[in-house]
Design a protein around this motif. Structure first.
Motif, short mmCIF file in Angstrom:
data_model
loop_
_atom_site.label_atom_id
_atom_site.label_comp_id
_atom_site.label_asym_id
_atom_site.label_seq_id
_atom_site.Cartn_x
_atom_site.Cartn_y
_atom_site.Cartn_z
N ALA A 255 60.36 32.80 0.12
CA ALA A 255 60.58 32.86 1.57
C ALA A 255 61.89 33.58 1.85
N ARG A 256 61.82 34.58 2.70
CA ARG A 256 63.01 35.33 3.10
C ARG A 256 63.81 35.83 1.90
N GLY A 257 63.06 36.32 0.90
CA GLY A 257 63.69 36.96 -0.26
C GLY A 257 64.17 36.03 -1.35
N ASP A 258 63.92 34.71 -1.24
CA ASP A 258 64.38 33.78 -2.26
C ASP A 258 63.33 32.69 -2.46
N TRP A 259 63.47 31.94 -3.54
CA TRP A 259 62.55 30.84 -3.82
C TRP A 259 63.06 29.54 -3.20
N ARG A 260 62.18 28.86 -2.46
CA ARG A 260 62.52 27.60 -1.80
C ARG A 260 61.46 26.55 -2.14
N THR A 261 61.92 25.31 -2.36
CA THR A 261 61.00 24.22 -2.64
C THR A 261 60.42 23.68 -1.33
N VAL A 262 59.12 23.44 -1.33
CA VAL A 262 58.43 22.91 -0.15
C VAL A 262 58.57 21.40 -0.12
N ARG A 263 59.18 20.87 0.94
CA ARG A 263 59.37 19.43 1.08
C ARG A 263 58.19 18.77 1.78
N HIS A 264 57.64 19.43 2.78
CA HIS A 264 56.47 18.87 3.48
C HIS A 264 55.68 20.00 4.13
N VAL A 265 54.42 19.72 4.38
CA VAL A 265 53.49 20.72 4.94
C VAL A 265 52.76 20.11 6.13
N ARG A 266 52.68 20.84 7.22
CA ARG A 266 51.85 20.41 8.35
C ARG A 266 51.19 21.65 8.96
N THR A 267 50.18 21.42 9.76
CA THR A 267 49.48 22.52 10.42
C THR A 267 49.51 22.34 11.93
N GLU A 268 49.46 23.46 12.63
CA GLU A 268 49.43 23.46 14.09
C GLU A 268 48.28 24.35 14.55
N ALA B 237 48.41 30.32 2.54
CA ALA B 237 49.42 29.36 3.00
C ALA B 237 48.84 27.97 3.19
N VAL B 238 47.60 27.89 3.64
CA VAL B 238 46.98 26.59 3.90
C VAL B 238 46.79 25.77 2.63
N ALA B 239 46.84 26.43 1.46
CA ALA B 239 46.64 25.72 0.19
C ALA B 239 47.95 25.30 -0.46
N VAL B 240 49.09 25.65 0.13
CA VAL B 240 50.39 25.28 -0.44
C VAL B 240 50.61 23.77 -0.31
N GLN B 241 51.21 23.17 -1.34
CA GLN B 241 51.44 21.73 -1.35
C GLN B 241 52.92 21.43 -1.51
N ALA B 242 53.32 20.26 -1.02
CA ALA B 242 54.70 19.81 -1.20
C ALA B 242 55.03 19.73 -2.68
N PRO C 224 48.78 35.24 2.51
CA PRO C 224 49.05 35.02 1.09
C PRO C 224 50.54 34.77 0.84
N LEU C 225 50.84 33.73 0.06
CA LEU C 225 52.22 33.41 -0.30
C LEU C 225 52.35 33.33 -1.81
N ALA C 226 53.46 33.81 -2.33
CA ALA C 226 53.76 33.66 -3.75
C ALA C 226 54.27 32.25 -3.99
N VAL C 227 53.67 31.54 -4.94
CA VAL C 227 54.06 30.16 -5.20
C VAL C 227 54.30 29.93 -6.69
N ARG C 228 55.08 28.89 -6.98
CA ARG C 228 55.28 28.42 -8.35
C ARG C 228 55.07 26.91 -8.36
N ASP C 229 54.37 26.42 -9.37
CA ASP C 229 54.15 24.98 -9.49
C ASP C 229 55.38 24.31 -10.08
N PRO C 230 55.67 23.08 -9.69
CA PRO C 230 56.91 22.42 -10.13
C PRO C 230 56.98 22.19 -11.63
#
Length: 206
Positions: free
Chosen positions: A158-171, A147-152, A197-203
């Motif tokens: 997420a929750r059974g569907d594909w969602r585009t990441v708009r922004h990333v921050r850490t806490e 997850a820490v390597a995911v980029q906007a 681990p997260l499943a990702v797709r590049d834009p």
């Protein structure tokens, strides 16, 4: 078109890694249009392989490696679990009243074939299983990353569907751990541990 498609990730040596491995496998195979029978069989096999790897004597800071690979040429799904322990797992016949020792019997019963190989690039071993899966249609652009390597701009499952990441921050957590907060194009933010681990797709490939 490449004949082999694979997804790899690492898990900590903790009991919670078994359901995490199963959930990651389910997400990958669902995205590859696997049927319910294959999903159920693959989850059983991977659960047993990860459970066995957790029982191996190895330093707690050594992670378990998981690889999910599909060969379109042979129609074969391969599940691999690597650990830093020595020795080789062997089939043994447990007594009727024993509750343990049946994991490899399950793996052998459900697999077309299985085996043990030296761990690539390190100490330990890899236990693998192959299942017939002629009907899979993997999404070639999908991969698993922490997850820490995911980029906007990337998409995450997420929750059974594909969602585009708009922004990333850490806490920073009170315990000292790190949480990644992903702002998505729809729905509430996704909050996950940094190493999850997260499943990702590049834009560029959507």
């Amino acid at each position: 078109m490449a004949a082999l498609i694979d997804v790899s990730f690492r898990l900590s040596r903790r009991p919670r890694s078994v359901p995490r491995a199963r959930a990651a496998l389910h997400a990958v195979l669902a995205d590859w249009s696997a049927g319910d029978d294959l999903l159920h069989t693959a989850e059983l096999v991977l659960s047993e392989l990860v459970t066995n790897a957790l029982r191996v004597r190895a330093p707690n800071d050594r992670q378990i490696g998981v690889r999910i690979a599909y060969s379109a040429t042979g129609g074969m799904l391969r599940l691999e679990v690597s650990d830093a322990g020595s020795g080789r797992p062997e089939l043994r016949r447990p007594e009727a009243d024993e509750t343990e020792g049946r994991g490899l019997w399950i793996v052998e019963a459900l697999s077309l074939r299985w085996g043990v190989s030296p761990r690539a690039g390190g100490i330990g071993k890899t236990v693998w299983s192959e299942l017939k899966a002629p009907a899979l249609t993997p999404a070639r652009a999908t991969r698993e990353i922490a997850a820490v390597a995911v980029q906007a701009g990337q998409s995450v499952r997420a929750r059974g569907d594909w969602r585009t990441v708009r922004h990333v921050r850490t806490e920073r957590q009170a315990s000292g751990g790190l949480t990644v907060v992903l702002g998505l194009d729809e729905g509430p933010p996704l909050r996950v541990p940094a190493g999850e681990p997260l499943a990702v797709r590049d834009p560029a490939v959507q």
